[in-house]
Motif scaffolding. Structure first.
Motif, PDB file in Angstrom:
ATOM      1  N   THR A  42     -51.755  17.644 -52.983  1.00 59.61           N
ATOM      2  CA  THR A  42     -50.959  16.566 -52.390  1.00 59.61           C
ATOM      3  C   THR A  42     -49.811  16.207 -53.334  1.00 59.61           C
ATOM      4  O   THR A  42     -50.022  15.980 -54.525  1.00 59.61           O
ATOM      5  CB  THR A  42     -51.830  15.321 -52.118  1.00 59.61           C
ATOM      6  N   LEU A  43     -48.609  16.181 -52.799  1.00 57.40           N
ATOM      7  CA  LEU A  43     -47.415  15.884 -53.603  1.00 57.40           C
ATOM      8  C   LEU A  43     -47.341  14.400 -53.934  1.00 57.40           C
ATOM      9  O   LEU A  43     -47.806  13.545 -53.168  1.00 57.40           O
ATOM     10  CB  LEU A  43     -46.155  16.298 -52.848  1.00 57.40           C
ATOM     11  N   GLU A  44     -46.725  14.089 -55.058  1.00 57.47           N
ATOM     12  CA  GLU A  44     -46.528  12.707 -55.485  1.00 57.47           C
ATOM     13  C   GLU A  44     -45.754  11.912 -54.432  1.00 57.47           C
ATOM     14  O   GLU A  44     -46.048  10.745 -54.181  1.00 57.47           O
ATOM     15  CB  GLU A  44     -45.795  12.681 -56.829  1.00 57.47           C
ATOM     16  N   THR A  45     -44.768  12.567 -53.810  1.00 57.90           N
ATOM     17  CA  THR A  45     -43.980  11.875 -52.777  1.00 57.90           C
ATOM     18  C   THR A  45     -44.858  11.489 -51.581  1.00 57.90           C
ATOM     19  O   THR A  45     -44.657  10.436 -50.976  1.00 57.90           O
ATOM     20  CB  THR A  45     -42.807  12.753 -52.300  1.00 57.90           C
ATOM     21  N   ASP A  46     -45.840  12.337 -51.256  1.00 56.29           N
ATOM     22  CA  ASP A  46     -46.771  12.007 -50.170  1.00 56.29           C
ATOM     23  C   ASP A  46     -47.598  10.767 -50.525  1.00 56.29           C
ATOM     24  O   ASP A  46     -47.822   9.895 -49.677  1.00 56.29           O
ATOM     25  CB  ASP A  46     -47.707  13.179 -49.866  1.00 56.29           C
ATOM     26  N   PHE A  47     -48.053  10.704 -51.798  1.00 53.96           N
ATOM     27  CA  PHE A  47     -48.783   9.521 -52.245  1.00 53.96           C
ATOM     28  C   PHE A  47     -47.911   8.276 -52.123  1.00 53.96           C
ATOM     29  O   PHE A  47     -48.357   7.236 -51.646  1.00 53.96           O
ATOM     30  CB  PHE A  47     -49.253   9.663 -53.702  1.00 53.96           C
ATOM     31  N   GLN A  48     -46.675   8.383 -52.557  1.00 53.37           N
ATOM     32  CA  GLN A  48     -45.761   7.239 -52.486  1.00 53.37           C
ATOM     33  C   GLN A  48     -45.548   6.780 -51.043  1.00 53.37           C
ATOM     34  O   GLN A  48     -45.519   5.588 -50.765  1.00 53.37           O
ATOM     35  CB  GLN A  48     -44.415   7.584 -53.142  1.00 53.37           C
ATOM     36  N   ASN A  49     -45.421   7.742 -50.119  1.00 45.76           N
ATOM     37  CA  ASN A  49     -45.261   7.395 -48.701  1.00 45.76           C
ATOM     38  C   ASN A  49     -46.484   6.638 -48.172  1.00 45.76           C
ATOM     39  O   ASN A  49     -46.349   5.661 -47.424  1.00 45.76           O
ATOM     40  CB  ASN A  49     -45.013   8.646 -47.859  1.00 45.76           C
ATOM     41  N   LYS A  50     -47.673   7.084 -48.585  1.00 44.03           N
ATOM     42  CA  LYS A  50     -48.909   6.425 -48.144  1.00 44.03           C
ATOM     43  C   LYS A  50     -48.972   4.998 -48.709  1.00 44.03           C
ATOM     44  O   LYS A  50     -49.373   4.058 -48.020  1.00 44.03           O
ATOM     45  CB  LYS A  50     -50.129   7.233 -48.573  1.00 44.03           C
ATOM     46  N   ILE A  51     -48.544   4.837 -49.949  1.00 45.68           N
ATOM     47  CA  ILE A  51     -48.532   3.505 -50.574  1.00 45.68           C
ATOM     48  C   ILE A  51     -47.532   2.595 -49.861  1.00 45.68           C
ATOM     49  O   ILE A  51     -47.816   1.419 -49.608  1.00 45.68           O
ATOM     50  CB  ILE A  51     -48.231   3.619 -52.081  1.00 45.68           C
ATOM     51  N   GLU A  52     -46.388   3.138 -49.525  1.00 45.07           N
ATOM     52  CA  GLU A  52     -45.382   2.351 -48.793  1.00 45.07           C
ATOM     53  C   GLU A  52     -45.905   1.925 -47.425  1.00 45.07           C
ATOM     54  O   GLU A  52     -45.676   0.792 -46.988  1.00 45.07           O
ATOM     55  CB  GLU A  52     -44.073   3.126 -48.651  1.00 45.07           C
ATOM     56  N   GLN A  53     -46.625   2.830 -46.746  1.00 44.06           N
ATOM     57  CA  GLN A  53     -47.235   2.471 -45.458  1.00 44.06           C
ATOM     58  C   GLN A  53     -48.236   1.328 -45.644  1.00 44.06           C
ATOM     59  O   GLN A  53     -48.285   0.406 -44.836  1.00 44.06           O
ATOM     60  CB  GLN A  53     -47.947   3.684 -44.841  1.00 44.06           C
ATOM     61  N   TRP A  54     -49.017   1.399 -46.714  1.00 42.04           N
ATOM     62  CA  TRP A  54     -49.991   0.348 -47.015  1.00 42.04           C
ATOM     63  C   TRP A  54     -49.294  -0.993 -47.222  1.00 42.04           C
ATOM     64  O   TRP A  54     -49.728  -2.012 -46.702  1.00 42.04           O
ATOM     65  CB  TRP A  54     -50.818   0.730 -48.241  1.00 42.04           C
ATOM     66  N   LYS A  55     -48.216  -0.975 -47.994  1.00 42.68           N
ATOM     67  CA  LYS A  55     -47.498  -2.223 -48.302  1.00 42.68           C
ATOM     68  C   LYS A  55     -46.917  -2.889 -47.049  1.00 42.68           C
ATOM     69  O   LYS A  55     -46.726  -4.100 -47.028  1.00 42.68           O
ATOM     70  CB  LYS A  55     -46.377  -1.949 -49.303  1.00 42.68           C
ATOM     71  N   LYS A  56     -46.644  -2.105 -46.016  1.00 38.67           N
ATOM     72  CA  LYS A  56     -46.050  -2.635 -44.785  1.00 38.67           C
ATOM     73  C   LYS A  56     -47.083  -3.137 -43.779  1.00 38.67           C
ATOM     74  O   LYS A  56     -46.725  -3.680 -42.737  1.00 38.67           O
ATOM     75  CB  LYS A  56     -45.185  -1.554 -44.122  1.00 38.67           C
ATOM     76  N   LEU A  57     -48.371  -2.981 -44.097  1.00 41.13           N
ATOM     77  CA  LEU A  57     -49.408  -3.397 -43.150  1.00 41.13           C
ATOM     78  C   LEU A  57     -49.454  -4.910 -43.009  1.00 41.13           C
ATOM     79  O   LEU A  57     -49.238  -5.651 -43.968  1.00 41.13           O
ATOM     80  CB  LEU A  57     -50.780  -2.896 -43.613  1.00 41.13           C
ATOM     81  N   SER A  58     -49.790  -5.344 -41.812  1.00 38.74           N
ATOM     82  CA  SER A  58     -49.974  -6.775 -41.550  1.00 38.74           C
ATOM     83  C   SER A  58     -51.371  -7.185 -42.022  1.00 38.74           C
ATOM     84  O   SER A  58     -52.253  -6.343 -42.227  1.00 38.74           O
ATOM     85  CB  SER A  58     -49.831  -7.049 -40.058  1.00 38.74           C
ATOM     86  N   ALA A  59     -51.582  -8.481 -42.146  1.00 39.44           N
ATOM     87  CA  ALA A  59     -52.901  -9.000 -42.527  1.00 39.44           C
ATOM     88  C   ALA A  59     -53.980  -8.561 -41.535  1.00 39.44           C
ATOM     89  O   ALA A  59     -55.072  -8.147 -41.955  1.00 39.44           O
ATOM     90  CB  ALA A  59     -52.847 -10.518 -42.661  1.00 39.44           C
ATOM     91  N   PRO A  60     -53.711  -8.600 -40.224  1.00 44.19           N
ATOM     92  CA  PRO A  60     -54.738  -8.124 -39.277  1.00 44.19           C
ATOM     93  C   PRO A  60     -55.059  -6.629 -39.451  1.00 44.19           C
ATOM     94  O   PRO A  60     -56.210  -6.222 -39.287  1.00 44.19           O
ATOM     95  CB  PRO A  60     -54.128  -8.395 -37.905  1.00 44.19           C
ATOM     96  N   ASP A  61     -54.041  -5.816 -39.779  1.00 41.47           N
ATOM     97  CA  ASP A  61     -54.296  -4.390 -40.012  1.00 41.47           C
ATOM     98  C   ASP A  61     -55.201  -4.190 -41.232  1.00 41.47           C
ATOM     99  O   ASP A  61     -56.114  -3.356 -41.218  1.00 41.47           O
ATOM    100  CB  ASP A  61     -52.987  -3.622 -40.209  1.00 41.47           C
ATOM    101  N   ILE A  62     -54.940  -4.947 -42.292  1.00 40.95           N
ATOM    102  CA  ILE A  62     -55.764  -4.838 -43.508  1.00 40.95           C
ATOM    103  C   ILE A  62     -57.193  -5.283 -43.202  1.00 40.95           C
ATOM    104  O   ILE A  62     -58.159  -4.637 -43.620  1.00 40.95           O
ATOM    105  CB  ILE A  62     -55.140  -5.649 -44.661  1.00 40.95           C
ATOM    106  N   THR A  63     -57.330  -6.345 -42.432  1.00 42.88           N
ATOM    107  CA  THR A  63     -58.661  -6.808 -42.022  1.00 42.88           C
ATOM    108  C   THR A  63     -59.348  -5.745 -41.173  1.00 42.88           C
ATOM    109  O   THR A  63     -60.557  -5.515 -41.307  1.00 42.88           O
ATOM    110  CB  THR A  63     -58.548  -8.127 -41.234  1.00 42.88           C
ATOM    111  N   ASN A  64     -58.585  -5.059 -40.329  1.00 46.25           N
ATOM    112  CA  ASN A  64     -59.134  -3.988 -39.504  1.00 46.25           C
ATOM    113  C   ASN A  64     -59.687  -2.862 -40.385  1.00 46.25           C
ATOM    114  O   ASN A  64     -60.790  -2.358 -40.140  1.00 46.25           O
ATOM    115  CB  ASN A  64     -58.056  -3.460 -38.554  1.00 46.25           C
ATOM    116  N   ILE A  65     -58.929  -2.463 -41.419  1.00 45.60           N
ATOM    117  CA  ILE A  65     -59.398  -1.411 -42.345  1.00 45.60           C
ATOM    118  C   ILE A  65     -60.691  -1.866 -43.016  1.00 45.60           C
ATOM    119  O   ILE A  65     -61.675  -1.119 -43.080  1.00 45.60           O
ATOM    120  CB  ILE A  65     -58.328  -1.084 -43.405  1.00 45.60           C
ATOM    121  N   LYS A  66     -60.680  -3.087 -43.526  1.00 47.89           N
ATOM    122  CA  LYS A  66     -61.860  -3.625 -44.213  1.00 47.89           C
ATOM    123  C   LYS A  66     -63.070  -3.636 -43.279  1.00 47.89           C
ATOM    124  O   LYS A  66     -64.154  -3.156 -43.646  1.00 47.89           O
ATOM    125  CB  LYS A  66     -61.570  -5.040 -44.713  1.00 47.89           C
TER     126      LYS A  66
END
Length: 163
Positions: A42-66
């Motif tokens: 997995t490329l570093e840029t792919d990791f960064q993209n996944k982190i950016e997606q995480w940062k954009k999640l709403s509170a309900p989305d984070i609760t959904n993951i949990k």
């Protein structure tokens, strides 16, 4: 990821572990549209993209993951929480320390050992160095930890893990 052998070794050393399965973590993130899977290539840029997606999640989305993760790992999380509750409720009731002094006596027979003990001067003070330290820690729930150390430093290091 940890191997089962590594997890068993950690638990044998007294660690309590909540191990969430990789597949269930990935599945939980998939529920909000994030592909959290990765491997050695997995490329570093792919990791960064996944982190950016995480940062954009709403509170309900984070609760959904949990909630998804807790649902998929219900047995493991319940077991871990139960272990935590037991450890918080478990209190040291008593600590017994025995420092054994003297010279070790080896005999060839049981009869010789009996004779040695019978003739041993119990009331005579000795300047012999400690041979070992025996420690028993008793808990209010009946648990007992019995440890034997050949030197003071290791005995103290062990006891300090409890404070």
């Amino acid at each position: 990821m940890f191997t089962q052998g590594a997890l068993d070794q950690l638990e044998s050393k007294g660690f309590k572990i909540l191990y969430l399965k990789y597949e269930n973590i990935v599945k939980s993130f998939t529920s909000v549209g994030i592909n959290a899977s990765f491997n050695e290539s997995t490329l570093e840029t792919d990791f960064q993209n996944k982190i950016e997606q995480w940062k954009k999640l709403s509170a309900p989305d984070i609760t959904n993951i949990k909630n998804q993760m807790l649902s998929l790992e219900k047995f493991q999380t319940d077991k871990f929480i139960n272990t935590l509750e037991q450890s918080f409720a478990r209190l040291v009731q008593q600590v017994n320390v025995i420092v054994l002094h003297g010279l070790s006596q080896q005999t060839a027979t049981v009869e010789n050992a009996i004779e040695y003990i019978h003739n041993y001067p119990d009331n005579q003070p000795t300047l012999a160095p400690p041979l070992k330290y025996e420690i028993d820690i008793r808990y209010n729930n009946g648990d007992l930890i019995h440890a034997i150390f050949n030197n003071k430093i290791e005995a103290l290091k062990f006891l300090r893990t409890f404070i």
